[in-house]
Design a protein around this motif. Structure first.
Motif, short mmCIF file in Angstrom:
data_model
loop_
_atom_site.label_atom_id
_atom_site.label_comp_id
_atom_site.label_asym_id
_atom_site.label_seq_id
_atom_site.Cartn_x
_atom_site.Cartn_y
_atom_site.Cartn_z
N GLU A 1 7.56 13.87 -20.73
CA GLU A 1 6.23 14.29 -20.16
C GLU A 1 6.07 13.91 -18.68
O GLU A 1 7.01 12.97 -18.16
CB GLU A 1 5.12 13.53 -20.88
N PRO A 2 5.01 14.55 -17.75
CA PRO A 2 4.95 13.95 -16.50
C PRO A 2 4.55 12.54 -16.49
O PRO A 2 4.23 12.01 -17.58
CB PRO A 2 3.87 15.05 -15.96
N ARG A 3 4.72 11.90 -15.34
CA ARG A 3 4.08 10.58 -15.19
C ARG A 3 2.72 10.42 -15.57
O ARG A 3 1.89 11.21 -15.06
CB ARG A 3 4.02 10.03 -13.71
N ASN A 4 2.33 9.39 -16.42
CA ASN A 4 0.89 9.54 -16.96
C ASN A 4 -0.08 8.64 -16.29
O ASN A 4 -1.14 8.65 -16.44
CB ASN A 4 0.91 8.90 -18.36
N ALA A 5 0.50 8.13 -15.16
CA ALA A 5 -0.47 7.22 -14.28
C ALA A 5 0.41 7.29 -12.68
O ALA A 5 1.46 7.56 -12.65
CB ALA A 5 -0.55 5.98 -14.59
N SER A 6 -0.37 6.76 -11.77
CA SER A 6 -0.09 6.52 -10.53
C SER A 6 0.46 5.01 -10.32
O SER A 6 -0.24 4.36 -10.93
CB SER A 6 -0.78 7.14 -9.29
N ASN B 1 0.83 -1.16 0.00
CA ASN B 1 0.04 0.06 0.01
C ASN B 1 0.84 1.37 -0.11
O ASN B 1 0.19 2.26 0.46
CB ASN B 1 -1.11 0.14 1.23
N ALA B 2 1.91 1.04 -0.53
CA ALA B 2 3.00 2.44 -0.70
C ALA B 2 2.88 3.01 -1.92
O ALA B 2 2.69 2.26 -3.02
CB ALA B 2 4.38 2.05 -0.32
N ILE B 3 2.65 4.38 -1.97
CA ILE B 3 2.72 5.15 -3.38
C ILE B 3 4.15 5.18 -3.75
O ILE B 3 5.02 5.75 -3.10
CB ILE B 3 2.06 6.54 -3.21
N ILE B 4 4.35 4.56 -5.01
CA ILE B 4 5.75 4.84 -5.45
C ILE B 4 6.04 6.17 -6.27
O ILE B 4 6.83 6.75 -6.10
CB ILE B 4 6.03 3.70 -6.72
N PHE B 5 5.07 6.76 -7.12
CA PHE B 5 4.73 8.03 -7.60
C PHE B 5 3.45 8.22 -7.84
O PHE B 5 2.69 7.42 -7.98
CB PHE B 5 5.65 8.30 -8.57
N LEU B 6 3.07 9.50 -8.29
CA LEU B 6 1.71 10.01 -8.48
C LEU B 6 1.86 10.43 -9.96
O LEU B 6 2.84 10.93 -10.45
CB LEU B 6 1.19 11.11 -7.45
N GLU B 7 0.59 10.29 -10.82
CA GLU B 7 0.43 10.95 -12.07
C GLU B 7 0.80 12.33 -11.92
O GLU B 7 0.47 13.02 -10.97
CB GLU B 7 -1.03 10.43 -12.25
N GLY B 8 1.59 12.96 -12.74
CA GLY B 8 1.64 14.36 -12.94
C GLY B 8 2.99 14.67 -12.39
O GLY B 8 3.50 15.94 -12.83
N VAL C 1 -1.16 -0.24 -11.34
CA VAL C 1 -0.98 1.23 -12.11
C VAL C 1 -2.38 1.89 -12.24
O VAL C 1 -3.35 1.22 -12.66
CB VAL C 1 -0.43 0.99 -13.47
N PHE C 2 -2.50 3.16 -11.88
CA PHE C 2 -3.92 3.69 -12.00
C PHE C 2 -3.93 5.02 -12.20
O PHE C 2 -2.94 5.74 -11.99
CB PHE C 2 -4.65 3.37 -10.54
N LYS C 3 -5.28 5.74 -12.76
CA LYS C 3 -5.36 6.91 -12.97
C LYS C 3 -6.44 7.25 -12.06
O LYS C 3 -7.11 6.87 -11.59
CB LYS C 3 -5.77 7.22 -14.35
N HIS C 4 -6.42 8.83 -11.97
CA HIS C 4 -7.43 9.47 -11.11
C HIS C 4 -8.47 10.07 -11.74
O HIS C 4 -8.05 10.76 -12.79
CB HIS C 4 -7.02 10.59 -10.00
N GLU C 5 -9.69 9.79 -11.64
CA GLU C 5 -10.77 10.51 -12.24
C GLU C 5 -11.64 11.01 -11.06
O GLU C 5 -12.50 10.22 -10.60
CB GLU C 5 -11.54 9.75 -13.33
N GLN C 6 -11.71 12.29 -10.79
CA GLN C 6 -12.40 13.01 -9.69
C GLN C 6 -11.93 12.04 -8.53
O GLN C 6 -10.81 11.84 -8.18
CB GLN C 6 -14.05 12.96 -9.94
N ASP C 7 -13.01 11.43 -7.85
CA ASP C 7 -12.76 10.74 -6.68
C ASP C 7 -12.37 9.15 -6.63
O ASP C 7 -12.02 8.60 -6.13
CB ASP C 7 -13.87 10.82 -5.52
N ARG C 8 -12.30 8.80 -8.11
CA ARG C 8 -12.31 7.42 -8.48
C ARG C 8 -10.93 7.04 -8.99
O ARG C 8 -10.15 7.73 -9.57
CB ARG C 8 -13.29 6.94 -9.51
N GLU C 9 -10.59 6.02 -8.48
CA GLU C 9 -9.34 5.28 -9.22
C GLU C 9 -9.52 4.48 -10.49
O GLU C 9 -10.66 3.52 -10.15
CB GLU C 9 -8.45 4.37 -8.26
N ILE C 10 -8.93 4.50 -11.42
CA ILE C 10 -9.08 3.81 -12.71
C ILE C 10 -7.98 3.05 -12.75
O ILE C 10 -7.05 3.27 -13.12
CB ILE C 10 -9.46 4.63 -13.98
N GLU C 11 -8.39 1.66 -12.72
CA GLU C 11 -7.05 0.74 -12.59
C GLU C 11 -6.43 0.54 -14.31
O GLU C 11 -7.38 0.13 -15.11
CB GLU C 11 -7.31 -0.64 -12.19
N LEU C 12 -5.25 0.72 -14.65
CA LEU C 12 -4.90 0.55 -15.77
C LEU C 12 -4.35 -0.83 -16.11
O LEU C 12 -4.70 -1.58 -16.69
CB LEU C 12 -3.76 1.58 -16.21
#
Ligand code: CMP
Length: 143
Positions: free
Chosen positions: A91-96, A39-46, A62-73
């Motif tokens: 470019e910045p990280r495209n996902a967390s 449950n550790a964040i490695i890095f965040l999108e952006g 690997v996931f993206k944030h959409e509003q309050d939701r996590e979208i699993e890639l």
């Protein structure tokens, strides 16, 4: 961990398995092993990309944030890599990315990664193919 105990590990990683022993030693001089709990964040999108990650053990989401939701890639596990896209595209990280379980991860800094891809066509090919596959996979999440 000494050089000779890491070489067999690198030989199992598709990205590195075709390299000579001397190239493995050069990589070993440059990689750093990082340990993360579950449950550790490695890095965040952006965020800015500073290194490549290669999973020695563990499981990551690997996931993206959409509003309050996590979208699993995708879910990534042993011997897979991530974090290459921001390094290649500038470019910045495209996902967390977050660990789902305790994970051991090799990291390679941006300069060493870019140098490796510029001198080794096999590694550059694997990275490029995966980059393209991931861009295509992510297109379905874009509206
Ligand atoms: P980067 O953009 O640097 O940071 C987020 C990383 O998540 C990205 O590089 C890829 O390594 C990884 N990633 C993004 N999308 C996917 C996907 N569809 N499948 C696997 N990995 C992905």
């Amino acid at each position: 961990m000494d050089v000779y105990s890491i070489i067999p590990i690198l030989q199992k990683i598709p990205l590195f398995c075709n390299l000579s022993e001397s190239s493995h030693k050069e990589i070993i001089d440059r990689i750093i092993m990082e340990y993360y709990p579950a449950n550790a964040i490695i890095f965040l999108e952006g965020e800015q990309g500073v290194k490549l990650y290669i999973i020695k053990s563990g499981l990551l989401k690997v996931f993206k944030h959409e509003q309050d939701r996590e979208i699993e890639l995708t879910i990534l596990g042993q011997n897979e890599f991530f974090g290459e896209m921001a390094l290649i595209s500038d470019e910045p990280r495209n996902a967390s990315v977050r660990t789902l379980e305790e994970s051991e991860i090799f990291t390679l800094n941006k300069n060493d990664f870019l140098q490796l891809t510029s001198i080794d066509q096999n590694i550059a090919g694997i990275i490029n193919d995966e980059f393209i596959r991931r861009v295509k996979a992510n297109q379905k999440f874009m509206i």
